[in-house]
Design a protein around this motif. Sequence first.
Motif, PDB file in Angstrom:
ATOM      1  N   VAL A  81      40.214  29.702  23.271  1.00 19.38           N
ATOM      2  CA  VAL A  81      40.552  30.386  24.526  1.00 19.38           C
ATOM      3  C   VAL A  81      41.261  31.721  24.291  1.00 19.38           C
ATOM      4  CG1 VAL A  81      40.690  28.225  25.792  1.00 19.38           C
ATOM      5  CG2 VAL A  81      42.747  29.111  24.686  1.00 19.38           C
ATOM      6  N   LEU A  82      41.451  32.117  23.034  1.00 20.57           N
ATOM      7  CA  LEU A  82      42.148  33.364  22.748  1.00 20.57           C
ATOM      8  C   LEU A  82      41.243  34.574  22.999  1.00 20.57           C
ATOM      9  CD1 LEU A  82      44.109  32.383  19.513  1.00 20.57           C
ATOM     10  CD2 LEU A  82      44.913  32.394  21.883  1.00 20.57           C
ATOM     11  N   ASP A  83      41.872  35.738  23.085  1.00 17.75           N
ATOM     12  CA  ASP A  83      41.157  36.941  23.502  1.00 17.75           C
ATOM     13  C   ASP A  83      40.062  37.342  22.531  1.00 17.75           C
ATOM     14  OD1 ASP A  83      42.755  37.061  25.717  1.00 17.75           O
ATOM     15  OD2 ASP A  83      44.154  38.543  24.885  1.00 17.75           O
ATOM     16  N   PHE A  84      40.321  37.240  21.225  1.00 19.19           N
ATOM     17  CA  PHE A  84      39.316  37.712  20.268  1.00 19.19           C
ATOM     18  C   PHE A  84      38.063  36.843  20.290  1.00 19.19           C
ATOM     19  CE2 PHE A  84      41.877  34.757  17.807  1.00 19.19           C
ATOM     20  CZ  PHE A  84      40.946  34.044  17.061  1.00 19.19           C
TER      21      PHE A  84
ATOM     22  N   GLU B 296      36.977  35.357  23.131  1.00 21.30           N
ATOM     23  CA  GLU B 296      36.320  35.807  24.357  1.00 21.30           C
ATOM     24  C   GLU B 296      35.601  37.133  24.124  1.00 21.30           C
ATOM     25  OE1 GLU B 296      35.924  34.207  27.113  1.00 21.30           O
ATOM     26  OE2 GLU B 296      37.069  32.478  26.397  1.00 21.30           O
ATOM     27  N   ALA B 297      36.211  38.003  23.346  1.00 18.82           N
ATOM     28  CA  ALA B 297      35.561  39.280  23.036  1.00 18.82           C
ATOM     29  C   ALA B 297      34.264  39.053  22.259  1.00 18.82           C
ATOM     30  CB  ALA B 297      36.506  40.164  22.241  1.00 18.82           C
TER      31      ALA B 297
ATOM     32  N   ARG C 281      32.335  36.439  22.490  1.00 20.60           N
ATOM     33  CA  ARG C 281      31.349  35.942  23.462  1.00 20.60           C
ATOM     34  C   ARG C 281      30.766  37.090  24.283  1.00 20.60           C
ATOM     35  NH1 ARG C 281      35.091  31.325  24.237  1.00 20.60           N
ATOM     36  NH2 ARG C 281      34.067  29.456  23.403  1.00 20.60           N
TER      37      ARG C 281
ATOM     38  N   GLU D 128      34.854  33.074  13.780  1.00 18.56           N
ATOM     39  CA  GLU D 128      35.989  33.396  14.639  1.00 18.56           C
ATOM     40  C   GLU D 128      37.036  32.275  14.662  1.00 18.56           C
ATOM     41  OE1 GLU D 128      36.338  36.285  15.949  1.00 18.56           O
ATOM     42  OE2 GLU D 128      34.333  37.132  15.754  1.00 18.56           O
TER      43      GLU D 128
END
Length: 312
Positions: free
Chosen positions: A200-203, A205-206, A208, A221
């Motif tokens: 669920v961390l930002d990197f 999501e980036a 994805r 990742e």
Amino acid sequence: MSERISPVAGTGPEEGVPETDQALEAFPLVAPRSAGRSAWRELVRAPWTAKLGLVIILAYVFAALFAPVLTPYGESQIVAAEFEPWSSEFLLGTDNLGRDMLTRLLYGARNTIGIAALTTLLAFVIGGAAGLLAATLGGWVDQTLARVVDVMMAIPQLIFALLLLTIFGTAVPVLIAIIAVLDSTRVFRLTRAVAANVAVLDFVEAARIRGEGVGWIMFREILPNILPPLVAEFGLRFCFVFLFISALSFLGLGIQPPTADWGSMVRDNATLISYGDITPLLPAAAIAVLTVGVNFVVDWFLHKTSGLRDEH
């Protein structure tokens, strides 16, 4: 970024060769040395328990690899009468069939440790991949895998293993596969728990949003960021699998004769305990010492990766 070329031959980098390329070429020669020195410094600063654990592990690996060289007898060779006492010829006596006990102990290290290591590795491949997949995809995939694991863990592992080994036989490949599948449930739960926090961390999501595939997100990742707890768990799971195989062998459904195994050696020579002979305790002691050594190293590794500082 533009690359600067040295205009004067012989006074700087080679003529026509970018400085950035020369730096990249030189870096691999320096990095391994630096990493090796850093690892050596960490080892020197390690507590005595970790050093003792490493010595124990290396001694067992040495015995497993060089068992045929360290003893003049074969693994299943009958060399004397049964239950010969300790002597200069047979340092630890002989077993119930007249085989040299020291030889059996050394070959037992090769068989028991090797099979336990392969089983643990397979359990991590199965459980780790399933846990990463569940944490990455979520939804019905996560729920389906979690419920299957819950059903498998609801049955006591020893009883489940005895049932499956009775059905499918006790050949070494079958033994490895059954124990690995049963033990992968524990690996799945740990991997899913730690991977879910990273997914669920930002990197992630980036990644994805960039359109990276599931495999990339799982292994490029998430996995690098959860390796420390998994490495520590590998050491602990190896101990559990090691003890589990020995328990199955003691019950007669693990590694089968004439293959040397510490669990079956305890069972075969247990009658000597009634006469005050400690020979049957030697395989049990070998199991205990290796377990303690691995746990010493795992504790040190967990302490180093946790970021805690020693109090002086």
